[in-house]
Design a protein around this motif. Structure first.
Motif, mmCIF file in Angstrom:
data_model
loop_
_atom_site.group_PDB
_atom_site.id
_atom_site.type_symbol
_atom_site.label_atom_id
_atom_site.label_comp_id
_atom_site.label_asym_id
_atom_site.label_seq_id
_atom_site.Cartn_x
_atom_site.Cartn_y
_atom_site.Cartn_z
ATOM 1 N N LEU A 101 0.844 -1.201 0.000
ATOM 2 C CA LEU A 101 0.000 0.000 0.000
ATOM 3 C C LEU A 101 0.877 1.249 0.000
ATOM 4 N N PRO A 102 0.466 2.288 -0.746
ATOM 5 C CA PRO A 102 1.266 3.508 -0.742
ATOM 6 C C PRO A 102 1.293 4.143 0.645
ATOM 7 N N ARG A 103 2.441 4.678 1.043
ATOM 8 C CA ARG A 103 2.555 5.235 2.399
ATOM 9 C C ARG A 103 1.819 6.565 2.566
ATOM 10 N N PRO A 104 1.878 7.464 1.561
ATOM 11 C CA PRO A 104 1.114 8.696 1.746
ATOM 12 C C PRO A 104 -0.379 8.380 1.704
ATOM 13 N N GLY A 105 -1.168 9.314 2.193
ATOM 14 C CA GLY A 105 -2.608 9.103 2.154
ATOM 15 C C GLY A 105 -3.157 8.770 3.519
ATOM 16 N N ARG A 106 -4.473 8.559 3.536
ATOM 17 C CA ARG A 106 -5.153 8.364 4.801
ATOM 18 C C ARG A 106 -4.753 7.032 5.440
ATOM 19 N N ARG A 107 -4.395 7.092 6.733
ATOM 20 C CA ARG A 107 -4.026 5.874 7.458
ATOM 21 C C ARG A 107 -5.178 5.487 8.382
ATOM 22 N N LEU A 108 -5.564 4.258 8.314
ATOM 23 C CA LEU A 108 -6.668 3.773 9.135
ATOM 24 C C LEU A 108 -6.116 2.993 10.322
ATOM 25 N N PRO A 109 -6.905 2.903 11.405
ATOM 26 C CA PRO A 109 -6.460 2.090 12.545
ATOM 27 C C PRO A 109 -6.168 0.667 12.094
ATOM 28 N N ARG A 110 -5.046 0.125 12.522
ATOM 29 C CA ARG A 110 -4.640 -1.211 12.074
ATOM 30 C C ARG A 110 -5.629 -2.308 12.459
ATOM 31 N N PRO A 111 -6.239 -2.250 13.656
ATOM 32 C CA PRO A 111 -7.230 -3.289 13.973
ATOM 33 C C PRO A 111 -8.380 -3.333 12.958
ATOM 34 N N LEU A 112 -8.738 -2.165 12.448
ATOM 35 C CA LEU A 112 -9.815 -2.094 11.457
ATOM 36 C C LEU A 112 -9.412 -2.810 10.168
ATOM 37 N N LEU A 113 -8.179 -2.626 9.750
ATOM 38 C CA LEU A 113 -7.704 -3.267 8.521
ATOM 39 C C LEU A 113 -7.413 -4.747 8.736
ATOM 40 N N ALA A 114 -7.015 -5.099 9.950
ATOM 41 C CA ALA A 114 -6.615 -6.488 10.201
ATOM 42 C C ALA A 114 -7.813 -7.426 10.286
ATOM 43 N N PHE A 115 -8.927 -6.937 10.789
ATOM 44 C CA PHE A 115 -10.066 -7.824 11.049
ATOM 45 C C PHE A 115 -10.524 -8.560 9.788
ATOM 46 N N GLY A 116 -10.538 -7.864 8.668
ATOM 47 C CA GLY A 116 -11.102 -8.461 7.457
ATOM 48 C C GLY A 116 -10.088 -9.085 6.516
ATOM 49 N N LEU A 117 -8.898 -9.397 7.018
ATOM 50 C CA LEU A 117 -7.855 -9.938 6.134
ATOM 51 C C LEU A 117 -8.019 -11.443 5.920
#
Lengths: 240, 113
Positions: A101-117
């Protein structure tokens, strides 16, 4: 899938685009979740309990295992151990996607991204991410897949019995949704240099799954394929 | 099945799965400013395609039991061919998935599977 950009050149793909790109996952998840709902109700769970398992665990194969083992009278600790062992391959998913994922841009809480992996979310994202695909795009993909999983579970638990007994040919056709999805995701990644690692992963899982559980064979195959790609520089770069 | 047991097993299973997905992600972020060795980077980048290839092979193998190979092979072949052709024509994964599923279902129905 989402490699062809049709919006403004510098505008990153966001949540809505991710939701749209998750349609193929929804098609794959919905019938499997119906099957899970059917199984869960068949094993004595109420529709609400089936939905609880899908909402909390959200990991296809291990949900089937959890319900089946509990129904067979296995001890709770062994069931939890089996679920965790089956999902060990997910250890790699987060670091791989974050590195893409590109580093610039909006960063979301990691738990939010991890749950649906899940496997399929990871597969789609790994095959699709370009510098324009941001974290909100990934969240959109995940939400589409999660929604389909929950909706399918509810449908399976409530009305799935009708489909299960009345339309066996539909059930048979739906068994092919995931293989079709995986092939559709793999085709854009095929390059001459990536053939050997990908073929190795496929052969390893096909052979090993005759002797060990599929989830364990999958983990070994992933490592063998990626290991080969790492040892063959050109193949590794192309596969990426 | 006891409802309370089911609830806490589901919760514990969910927490275990979530931790397996989250903790490596957090760890990798803490290490992200350190450059990865080239081979490790290539390994990580190739994990995605390798996992897709492995999942494809595993899911196809499940549909081809050795004792019913001649009965199931035509439907699987038709499905895979339809995915390939539709993807080549449209470049769209969702359409290709639908076309493959349809082709598989039709051939499976004709074969009486």
């Amino acid at each position: 899938m989402s490699r062809t950009a049709t919006t403004a050149p510098d505008r990153p793909f966001g949540f809505g685009r991710g939701l749209g790109d998750s349609v193929s996952l929804m098609l794959g998840y919905f019938p499997i979740a119906i099957s899970f709902g059917l199984l869960a109700v068949g094993q004595g769970l109420s529709p609400l309990q089936a939905l609880l398992v899908s909402a909390v665990v959200y990991a296809g194969a291990s949900q089937f295992t959890l319900v089946s083992l509990l129904a067979a009278g296995a001890s709770p600790l062994s069931v939890i151990g089996a679920v965790a062992a089956m999902n060990l391959r997910h250890l790699f998913y987060g670091p791989v996607l974050l590195s893409q994922l590109p580093r610039p841009g909006r960063r979301l809480p990691r738990p939010l991204l991890a749950f649906g992996l899940t496997d399929e979310v990871f597969a789609l994202a790994a095959a699709s991410i370009t510098p324009r695909h941001g974290e909100t795009w990934l969240l959109g993909v995940q939400m589409g897949a999660y929604g389909a999983w929950l909706a399918g579970t509810v449908c399976g638990a409530i009305v799935g019995n009708v489909a299960g007994s009345g339309w066996p040919q539909l059930q048979a056709a739906l068994a092919f949704v995931l293989p079709a999805l995986f092939l559709a995701l793999l085709l854009p990644l095929l390059r001459r240099q990536s053939v050997i690692p990908l073929l190795a992963a496929a052969v390893v899982v096909a052979i090993l799954s005759r002797f060990i559980p599929g989830h364990a064979a999958l983990l070994v195959a992933m490592i063998v394929g990626a290991g080969l790609a790492a040892l063959l520089p050109a193949a590794g770069e192309e596969a990426a | 099945m006891n409802a309370t047991t089911l609830a806490w097993v589901a919760l514990a299973g969910g927490i275990a799965t979530f931790a397996i997905r989250l903790l490596p992600m957090l760890a990798s972020e803490r290490l992200q400013d350190r450059p990865l060795p080239p081979r490790l980077r290539r390994f990580l980048l190739a994990l995605g395609p390798s996992s897709i290839a492995a999942m494809l092979a595993l899911s196809v193998t499940d549909l081809l039991p050795a004792d019913r190979l001649s009965a199931t092979l035509p439907a699987v072949t038709a499905g895979l061919a339809a995915v390939w052709l539709t993807h080549r024509w449209s470049g769209n994964a969702a359409r290709a998935t639908l076309a493959g599923t349809l082709a598989y279902g039709v051939v499976a129905a004709l074969a009486g599977m």
